[in-house]
Design a protein around this motif. Structure first.
Motif, PDB file in Angstrom:
ATOM      1  N   ALA A  48       0.813  -1.217   0.000  1.00  0.00           N
ATOM      2  CA  ALA A  48       0.000   0.000   0.000  1.00  0.00           C
ATOM      3  C   ALA A  48       0.846   1.267   0.000  1.00  0.00           C
ATOM      4  N   PHE A  49       2.090   1.170   0.451  1.00  0.00           N
ATOM      5  CA  PHE A  49       2.952   2.345   0.521  1.00  0.00           C
ATOM      6  C   PHE A  49       3.940   2.433  -0.642  1.00  0.00           C
ATOM      7  N   ASP A  50       3.840   1.503  -1.582  1.00  0.00           N
ATOM      8  CA  ASP A  50       4.721   1.533  -2.745  1.00  0.00           C
ATOM      9  C   ASP A  50       4.249   2.599  -3.736  1.00  0.00           C
ATOM     10  N   ASN A  51       5.181   3.228  -4.406  1.00  0.00           N
ATOM     11  CA  ASN A  51       4.889   4.212  -5.468  1.00  0.00           C
ATOM     12  C   ASN A  51       4.056   5.409  -5.005  1.00  0.00           C
ATOM     13  N   LEU A  52       4.271   5.840  -3.787  1.00  0.00           N
ATOM     14  CA  LEU A  52       3.584   7.034  -3.305  1.00  0.00           C
ATOM     15  C   LEU A  52       4.272   8.274  -3.866  1.00  0.00           C
ATOM     16  N   PRO A  53       3.524   9.371  -4.065  1.00  0.00           N
ATOM     17  CA  PRO A  53       4.164  10.606  -4.539  1.00  0.00           C
ATOM     18  C   PRO A  53       5.253  11.038  -3.555  1.00  0.00           C
TER      19      PRO A  53
END
Length: 132
Positions: A20-25
């Motif tokens: 869920a925290f992958d590829n966050l801005p």
């Protein structure tokens, strides 16, 4: 740890495993932390809400306006416009002084103000300020 902390930690761990925290801005970049050490603790949250909504505290808004006037003065060639901007700068500095519980330290602006006054040519006077 109390029960709420355990539940929160477990949910965070599950979200990490699911990606869920992958590829966050902003991933991989340092956090932009705001320095609010000069803001009283009881006002920090209110200032943050206002800042996020695009508003500035009155002191910062006035300081920004003072800087804008100073920039205009620096680049202004028209003597009448310079005079108007200097009047505005004087008014803004008085406004800041009146809003504080302690006297305003004009030293920050005094040298700049004096250099602008020395550059001004008043109608009916020569380049060096004498009658002409």
């Amino acid at each position: 740890m109390d029960a709420m902390t355990l539940i929160a930690e477990r949910r965070i761990a599950e979200a990490q495993e699911e990606g869920a925290f992958d590829n966050l801005p902003g991933a991989g970049r340092p956090l932009e932390l705001e320095d609010d050490s000069m803001v009283p603790e009881d006002l920090r949250m209110a200032y943050k809400v206002l800042r996020n909504a695009g508003y500035l505290p009155p002191q910062l808004d006035t300081a920004r306006e003072i800087q804008t006037v100073m920039d205009l003065l620096e680049n202004c060639a028209d003597e009448r416009e310079k005079y108007r901007q200097m009047q505005k700068l004087n008014l803004l500095l008085r406004k800041v002084g009146a809003s504080r519980n302690r006297p305003l330290n004009f030293e920050e602006y005094e040298a700049y103000y004096q250099s602008m006054v020395s550059r001004m040519r008043v109608a009916g006077r020569g380049e060096n300020g004498g009658e002409g």
